[in-house]
Scaffold this active site. Structure first.
Site, PDB file in Angstrom:
ATOM      1  N   SER A  16       0.845  -1.197   0.000  1.00 60.69           N
ATOM      2  CA  SER A  16       0.000   0.000   0.000  1.00 60.69           C
ATOM      3  C   SER A  16       0.875   1.239   0.000  1.00 60.69           C
ATOM      4  O   SER A  16       2.014   1.207   0.496  1.00 60.69           O
ATOM      5  CB  SER A  16      -0.909   0.023   1.241  1.00 60.69           C
ATOM      6  OG  SER A  16      -1.600   1.260   1.353  1.00 60.69           O
ATOM      7  N   TYR A  46      -1.517   0.192  10.340  1.00 59.47           N
ATOM      8  CA  TYR A  46      -1.682  -0.459   9.040  1.00 59.47           C
ATOM      9  C   TYR A  46      -0.468  -0.170   8.155  1.00 59.47           C
ATOM     10  O   TYR A  46       0.088  -1.066   7.515  1.00 59.47           O
ATOM     11  CB  TYR A  46      -2.960   0.058   8.383  1.00 59.47           C
ATOM     12  CG  TYR A  46      -3.215  -0.433   6.986  1.00 59.47           C
ATOM     13  CD1 TYR A  46      -3.736  -1.709   6.750  1.00 59.47           C
ATOM     14  CD2 TYR A  46      -2.964   0.382   5.886  1.00 59.47           C
ATOM     15  CE1 TYR A  46      -3.990  -2.156   5.466  1.00 59.47           C
ATOM     16  CE2 TYR A  46      -3.211  -0.057   4.597  1.00 59.47           C
ATOM     17  CZ  TYR A  46      -3.722  -1.322   4.393  1.00 59.47           C
ATOM     18  OH  TYR A  46      -3.966  -1.756   3.108  1.00 59.47           O
TER      19      TYR A  46
END
Length: 245
Positions: free
Chosen positions: A138, A151
Site C-alpha cells: 500500500s 496499518y
C-alpha cells in the site's frame, strides 16, 4: 497459461484479477475466508469460462496451514508459477492506539502472514527456476502517518521484505512485484467519502495483471500515486509532524 494461487481471493481487487486471468485462459486456485462467497466466486468464474479452477477456505493467520495450501494448489492446477497475495484488513487506527493486542493482531494479518507466504513461494519458485510473486502492499507503507500508521507499518514491512526478496531472486528466474494501491473503492472502504483520487478495483486489477506479465518491480496504482507519495516522503520531518495526514 499461468497457474496462479490467489490468497485473499474474496477481496474486490483479487476478484477482478481472477476474472481477467480466467478470461484469457489462465488457471487459478482461490484461497480465502468465507466458504459461501468463495464458492460464489468459483461459480462465477466457471460461467466466465474457467477451464481449470480450485479453491480452499483459508485463514492466512493460521501460519501452520500455509505449506499445505501450496501443496493443494499445485495438485489442483498441475503445478504453480504465480502467486498473488491480496489478503488483509483495514485497521481501526483509534482502536489500535489503545489496544496493544489488537494492534499486534493487525500487524500479524497485514504483515507477518504475508511474509510467511512470500517465503514459502520464494522457496518453491527458486527450486523450480521460475515463478512470479505479486504482493499487495500500500502507499500507506511509504511513510508513517497519524491516520493509519499501524496499518502502514505492516505494509512497510511487506514492501521492505519484498524488496530484499526481489534482489535475492533476481538471478533465479523469479520476479517479485510489489503493488502499492492508493484509495480503492471496495466493500472494505465503503464507509469512506470518495473523491477524485479513488480508483475502481478493475482499474487496479488491470495494472496488477500487466505488471505480473512484464515482471515489474514496484507498481503504484493508479500511477499518479507514485508522485503523490514522492512528495509526502520528502516533506522535512519538522514540517511533517505539524501536518494532519
Amino acid at each position: 497459461m499461468r497457474k496462479i494461487l490467489i490468497v485473499g481471493a474474496n477481496s474486490a481487487i483479487a476478484q477482478a484479477c481472477a476474472r481477467r486471468w480466467v478470461q484469457r485462459g489462465d488457471a487459478v486456485f482461490l484461497a480465502a475466508r468465507g466458504a459461501a462467497p468463495l464458492q460464489s466466486q468459483v461459480d462465477d468464474l466457471k460461467v466466465r469460462g474457467a477451464r481449470s479452477i480450485g479453491s480452499r477456505v483459508f485463514d492466512a493467520n493460521q501460519l501452520a496451514d500455509h505449506a499445505a495450501l501450496f501443496d493443494e494448489a499445485i495438485r489442483a492446477l498441475g503445478g504453480l508459477d504465480t502467486i498473488l497475495i491480496a489478503h488483509g484488513t483495514l485497521t481501526d487506527q483509534a482502536k489500535a492506539q489503545t489496544e496493544v493486542d489488537y494492534a499486534l493482531a493487525e500487524i500479524a494479518t497485514n504483515g507477518t502472514s504475508v511474509v510467511s507466504l512470500m517465503t514459502l513461494a520464494a522457496e518453491r519458485f527458486e527450486r523450480q527456476g521460475k515463478g512470479a510473486i505479486a504482493v499487495i502492499s500500500s502507499v500507506a507503507g511509504d511513510r508513517g502517518r497519524q491516520s493509519n500508521y499501524v496499518y502502514g507499518s505492516a505494509k512497510a514491512l511487506v514492501s521492505a521484505f519484498a524488496s530484499g526478496l526481489r534482489q535475492r531472486l533476481a538471478k533465479k528466474g523469479v520476479s517479485v512485484t510489489t503493488i502499492k494501491p492508493g484509495f480503492v473503492d471496495t466493500p472494505m472502504t465503503a464507509a469512506f467519502k470518495k473523491g477524485a483520487l479513488w480508483a475502481q478495483p478493475d482499474q487496479v486489477a488491470k495494472d496488477i495483471v500487466g505488471a505480473v506479465d512484464r515482471g515489474r518491480t514496484v507498481v503504484y496504482t493508479p500511477g499518479f500515486w507514485r508522485f503523490i507519495m514522492l512528495i509526502i516522503k520528502h516533506i522535512p520531518e519538522g514540517i511533517f509532524i505539524k501536518l494532519t495526514l
